[in-house]
Each structure stands twice: as C-alpha cells, then as structure tokens.
Design an enzyme around this catalytic site. Structure first.
Site, short mmCIF file in Angstrom:
data_model
loop_
_atom_site.label_atom_id
_atom_site.label_comp_id
_atom_site.label_asym_id
_atom_site.label_seq_id
_atom_site.Cartn_x
_atom_site.Cartn_y
_atom_site.Cartn_z
CD GLU A 239 10.75 13.04 11.49
OE1 GLU A 239 9.48 12.50 11.78
OE2 GLU A 239 11.44 12.24 10.63
CD GLU B 73 14.47 1.33 7.99
OE1 GLU B 73 14.69 2.56 8.21
OE2 GLU B 73 15.18 0.20 7.79
CE LYS C 279 -1.62 2.78 3.05
NZ LYS C 279 -1.20 3.75 2.31
CB CYS D 293 13.72 9.43 7.86
SG CYS D 293 14.42 8.45 6.44
P1 NAD Z 1 2.75 8.33 7.88
O1 NAD Z 1 3.12 7.43 9.13
O2 NAD Z 1 1.72 9.34 8.18
O3 NAD Z 1 2.55 7.59 6.64
C1 NAD Z 1 3.40 6.71 6.02
C2 NAD Z 1 2.27 5.42 5.52
O4 NAD Z 1 1.66 4.79 6.35
C3 NAD Z 1 1.42 6.07 4.29
O5 NAD Z 1 1.50 4.99 3.43
C4 NAD Z 1 0.11 6.15 5.12
O6 NAD Z 1 -1.00 5.92 4.16
C5 NAD Z 1 0.35 4.84 6.23
N1 NAD Z 1 -0.59 4.61 7.12
C6 NAD Z 1 -0.98 5.90 7.95
N2 NAD Z 1 -1.83 5.24 8.88
C7 NAD Z 1 -1.98 3.95 8.71
C8 NAD Z 1 -2.58 2.95 9.28
N3 NAD Z 1 -3.49 3.16 10.47
N4 NAD Z 1 -2.60 1.78 9.08
C9 NAD Z 1 -1.78 1.43 7.89
N5 NAD Z 1 -1.26 2.50 7.03
C10 NAD Z 1 -1.03 3.64 7.55
O7 NAD Z 1 4.09 8.91 7.51
P2 NAD Z 1 4.28 10.15 6.09
O8 NAD Z 1 4.08 11.37 6.94
O9 NAD Z 1 4.12 9.59 5.06
O10 NAD Z 1 6.02 9.82 6.25
C11 NAD Z 1 6.78 10.60 6.70
C12 NAD Z 1 7.61 9.89 8.22
O11 NAD Z 1 8.12 8.71 7.36
C13 NAD Z 1 8.60 10.68 8.80
O12 NAD Z 1 8.35 10.27 10.28
C14 NAD Z 1 10.02 9.89 8.23
O13 NAD Z 1 10.72 10.21 9.07
C15 NAD Z 1 9.37 8.77 7.87
N6 NAD Z 1 10.30 8.08 7.10
C16 NAD Z 1 11.26 7.04 7.34
C17 NAD Z 1 12.13 6.47 6.80
C18 NAD Z 1 13.26 5.42 7.13
O14 NAD Z 1 13.87 4.77 6.55
N7 NAD Z 1 13.41 5.34 8.76
C19 NAD Z 1 12.24 6.72 5.25
C20 NAD Z 1 11.21 7.88 4.86
C21 NAD Z 1 10.43 8.19 5.79
#
Ligand code: NAD
Length: 473
Positions: A377, A242, A166, A276
């Site tokens: 963050e 991650e 997804k 991130c």
């Molecule tokens: P987010 O957690 O809001 O969303 C990430 C994904 O999770 C999206 O696909 C979203 O649709 C999904 N999601 C949200 N709620 C969900 C649920 N209840 N069930 C299933 N899926 C769900 O994060 P974001 O704002 O899209 O991304 C930014 C974050 O990602 C930042 O905190 C960043 O640091 C982190 N990030 C980490 C890495 C890493 O490798 N550590 C890499 C890139 C981004």
C-alpha cells in the site's frame, strides 16, 4: 480525555502538529493504561441504563448530534485542515460524510426489527430479538479524523452500546470536538468515552484484555488490525476490522480514456493519496494507454500542492516523515527496476514546502509485478500505471493481492462490467464511478482488508447480538 461524563487531564501531554507547517497547534492529555481501564469501567456502568433506553430516545440524541455537526461544519472542517492537512473543501466534504452517519443511524436505530420463526412443534413459538453487544472499544485512524469516528459511534449508540474510543495520535483535536458535540447532543455520562494517547499499545492492551469489552472495532493498517484481532481472540471478543487496501483501477479497451483518466486523477490524489480506497495499481489497456497517460499527467500538473487552508490547493501534505520515507522507497525501487518517472518523483523541499511533509504528485509508467509498489500500500500521491493486453489476464492481475477493499472498473460494455464485478475479490467496486461510498451502503473489505462492514443496515447489526427465545405454550 472524556471519561464518565467529565473532561479530564493527565500528568503527561503530547503536541499536535500541523503537517503543512510543522507548527504545534494543540497540546492534549497523554492517556495511559489506567485511564483506558477507568473509561471501560465507566462504559460498563453506563451500559446498564443506556441499553435499556428506547431506540426512539437514542435516535433523538443522534438526530440532535447530526444537526449540531452540520451547524459546526465549517469550524470542524478548518480544524481538520490544520490538524490533518487535507484541503478545506475536502475537509468540508468529510464533515458532511461524518454527519451522514449520525443521520443514517438515527433513522436505522428504530428499525432493528427482530423476527418470529415458525416452529415444527404446534406448542412452540420462536422470537428473535436484536440486543446491543455491550461495551465497545474503538480505535480510529488519522486520515479521516471525523468520519471514521461517527461511522463507529453512531451505530454503536443506535444499537444501545456504550463506547470507549482511542483516536489516532496525529488527530486527537478533531476527536475532542466530536465528543464535545455528542455531550452537547445529550449523550449521558459514561456512554461515550475518549482516551487520547501518544502511545497506542497500552490502550490497545486494555481494549483486548478487559473482560467488560465485548467488541473491538478498528480502522487502520492490516498489521495492527491482525495483532489486535489475535489479542482480542483470547477473550473471544467480537471484532470489526477496516484495514488497508491496494485497489486496482481497470480501464478496458472500450472505455473513454479521457473520462477514466479524469476519474483516476481525482481518486488517486484524494486526501493526498492517503485513503484506503485510493487506487494502487492503474491497469490500462495498451490500445488506449497514450491518451490515458496524456490526460492523467495534464490533470495532475494542474493540481496545486500546498497548505490545505489556502484557496485553490488540491493536494495537501502527507501525515509525517515516515509516510514520506515509505513513498520515496517505493518510487526509488520502481525507478531502479525499470519504471519511468513521468511526473514528480521526489519530496518537495523548497519554500514554502520545507517545513511540512510534501511530496510532488507522481506518475510512474511501465510498472510491473516485480516492484514494491505493485504489492505494498503506498498511501501517498503516486500513480503507478501498468499496461495490459488481455481481458482474461486482467482479472487475475487485479486479484493478485492479499488486500480486497476497493476496485474500479471503466468500460462502456454492460456485460463486461457485470462479469468483472462478479469476478473481482473486493468489497467495494466503482463502475465508471470513483465514489462508491455512502452512509447507506456497506463499506468493508475482503481478504486481509478486513472483517465486517460499516454503514448501511449491516453496520448496525455489527453492534448487536441475536437472541432467540423459544416458548412452549
Ligand atoms: P495504524 O494501524 O498505524 O493506526 C491506526 C490506529 O491504530 C491509530 O489510532 C493508532 O494509534 C492505533 N494503533 C497502532 N498500534 C496500536 C496498538 N498496538 N494497539 C492499539 N491501537 C494501535 O494505521 P494508520 O497509519 O493510522 O492508518 C492508515 C491505515 O488505515 C492504512 O492502511 C489505511 O488503508 C487504513 N484505513 C482503512 C480504512 C477502511 O475503512 N478500511 C479507512 C481508513 C484507513
């Protein structure tokens, strides 16, 4: 959506927006709970045959996918710029990084060696084999909409797993192109499945509760990662997480402040600060602070903000309104608590920025631990600079966060560099280096930045079980 080898629509759809212009650039299927369940069942069925294929044949398909991705590099990059906003050059670099995972795991697929273990009993032999864990459910973020997919899909396929993915609701178009490419590379029906959705929660519920899912791999925020980990624990599914970061960027007294400031300006504003591994606290020794700040601000002033599709743009838009609101809140809080706004500090609202989500590149000085930005963050183009005086204090200051993803250290003193690397509680550390990442190197965080590693040899073992066979002979 791509389910069981077919491209399928749904009754509901949702729009995809270009964050630089506000224009609708696509309309995609809005998947639901039952689409996700159907995809998991297709993956379960396909697992029986896919897991029996040879590592060499899986490698050949991944190798073909790598070639196709390189052939489609500029197409994918320009789509990414329209959908996610990053400048075209950065998007092109990301497609290369994404392709690197396909190649790396095409090669590693053939090297999932087991072992034989000597037994204490003369009539006994032990053999350990690595086997695929089963159906993998994957959830990916919008900030790296191609590479975060291949970082999961390539090792899962190499291991012999099948996958339901997804993508983030902001970037489904890039995901669709990645899946078209896997189909063209010869991945059999049901082995990879894509469910696009505007509401992620019902899909996440299926991923955490369906008994056929044996592993959940997630990249995104710490809050959502924790919730999914808790939900997946009920069925004792394996998880890889991650999550968010709050990287310290430490510039010691002996470092070259100009070189360090150049590095800080590049990595802080990478992807408009939406990575991130972006620094979130820039600690600079007080003795070299003026020179550091002078170079940092001069470099940032030269970075053009705009639509990433335009030549010469270095900083693109943010993803949405919520991202702007979070940054505004942190900047106002810092200013009201005594920080100095040296550059920027506000949303860009004039033409041509008024139809997109633009924030002016910002430098804050005199930031301290009482401010929101010191803990939360940011995920935006704000560089908070914090002076320090003592080496003994700086390690404790840098480690004073519940995150543990990336950290950066600038020094010319080798002993100091080694001591600092050993004492920092972060999974990825750049020493005089702002890009300590590669498909060949393990990527992942400590503490609340995550569990497990992606890329490297470890990245493949995350999708495999060790099976022991003890033979009495
Ligand atoms: P987010 O957690 O809001 O969303 C990430 C994904 O999770 C999206 O696909 C979203 O649709 C999904 N999601 C949200 N709620 C969900 C649920 N209840 N069930 C299933 N899926 C769900 O994060 P974001 O704002 O899209 O991304 C930014 C974050 O990602 C930042 O905190 C960043 O640091 C982190 N990030 C980490 C890495 C890493 O490798 N550590 C890499 C890139 C981004």
């Amino acid at each position: 959506m791509f389910i069981d080898g077919h491209w399928v629509d749904s009754k509901k759809t949702f729009d995809v927006i270009n964050p630089a212009t506000g224009e609708v650039i696509g309309v995609v299927a809005d998947g639901n709970h039952s689409d996700a369940a159907q995809a998991v069942e297709a993956a379960e069925k396909a697992f029986r045959s896919w897991s029996q294929t040879t590592a060499h044949s899986r490698s050949a398909i991944l190798y073909r996918a790598w070639q196709l991705m390189l052939e489609k590099k500029s197409e994918l990059a320009s789509l990414m710029t329209r959908e996610q906003g990053k400048p075209l050059k950065a998007a092109t670099n990301e497609v290369q990084y994404a392709a690197d995972f396909l190649l790396w795991f095409a090669e590693e697929a053939k090297r999932t060696y087991g072992e034989t273990i000597p037994s204490a009993r003369p009539d006994q032999r032990f053999i350990v084999q690595h086997q695929p864990v089963g159906v993998v459910a994957a959830v990916t973020p919008w900030n790296y909409p191609v590479s975060m997919l291949t970082r999961k899909l390539a090792p899962a396929l190499a291991a012999g797993c099948t996958v339901v993915l997804k993508p983030a609701e902001a970037t489904p178009l890039c995901a669709i192109e990645v899946f078209k490419l896997l189909e063209e590379a010869g991945v059999p029906a049901g082995v990879v499945n894509l469910v696009t959705a505007s509401n992620p929660a019902p899909i996440g519920k299926v991923f955490c509760e369906h008994p056929a899912v044996r592993k959940l791999t997630f990249t995104g925020s710490t809050a959502v990662g924790k919730k999914l980990s808790q939900d997946a624990a009920a069925g004792l599914k394996r998880v890889s997480m991650e999550l968010g970061g709050h990287a310290p960027f430490i510039v010691f007294e002996d470092a070259d402040p100009v070189h360090a400031a150049k590095g800080a300006s590049l990595v802080k504003f990478l992807n408009t600060g939406q990575a991130c591994i972006c620094p979130n606290r820039i600690f600079v020794h007080r003795k070299i602070l003026p020179e550091f700040i002078e170079t940092l601000t001069a470099r940032i002033k030269k970075m053009r903000v705009g639509n990433g599709a335009e030549e010469g743009v270095a900083i693109g838009p943010l993803v949405d309104e919520k991202a702007i609101a979070k940054i505004e809140k942190q900047v106002i809080d810092a200013r009201d608590s005594g920080a100095n706004v040296l550059l920027g500090g506000e949303r860009l609202t004039s033409e041509p920025y008024n139809s997109g989500y633009f924030f002016s590149p910002t430098v804050l000085t005199d930031v301290d631990e009482t401010m929101l930005i010191y803990r939360e963050e940011t995920f935006g183009p704000v560089a908070p600079v914090i002076p320090f005086d003592d080496d003994d204090d700086i390690i404790a200051m840098a480690n004073d966060t519940h995150y543990g993803l990336a950290a950066y250290v600038y020094t010319k003193d080798l002993s100091r560099a080694i001591r600092t690397v050993e004492q920092l509680n972060f999974g990825i550390i750049g020493v005089n280096d702002i890009n300590p990442t590669s498909a060949a190197a393990p990527f992942g965080g400590m503490k609340e930045s995550g569990l497990g590693r992606e890329g490297a040899r470890e990245g493949l073992l995350e999708y495999m079980e060790s099976k022991l066979a003890g033979f009495s002979i």
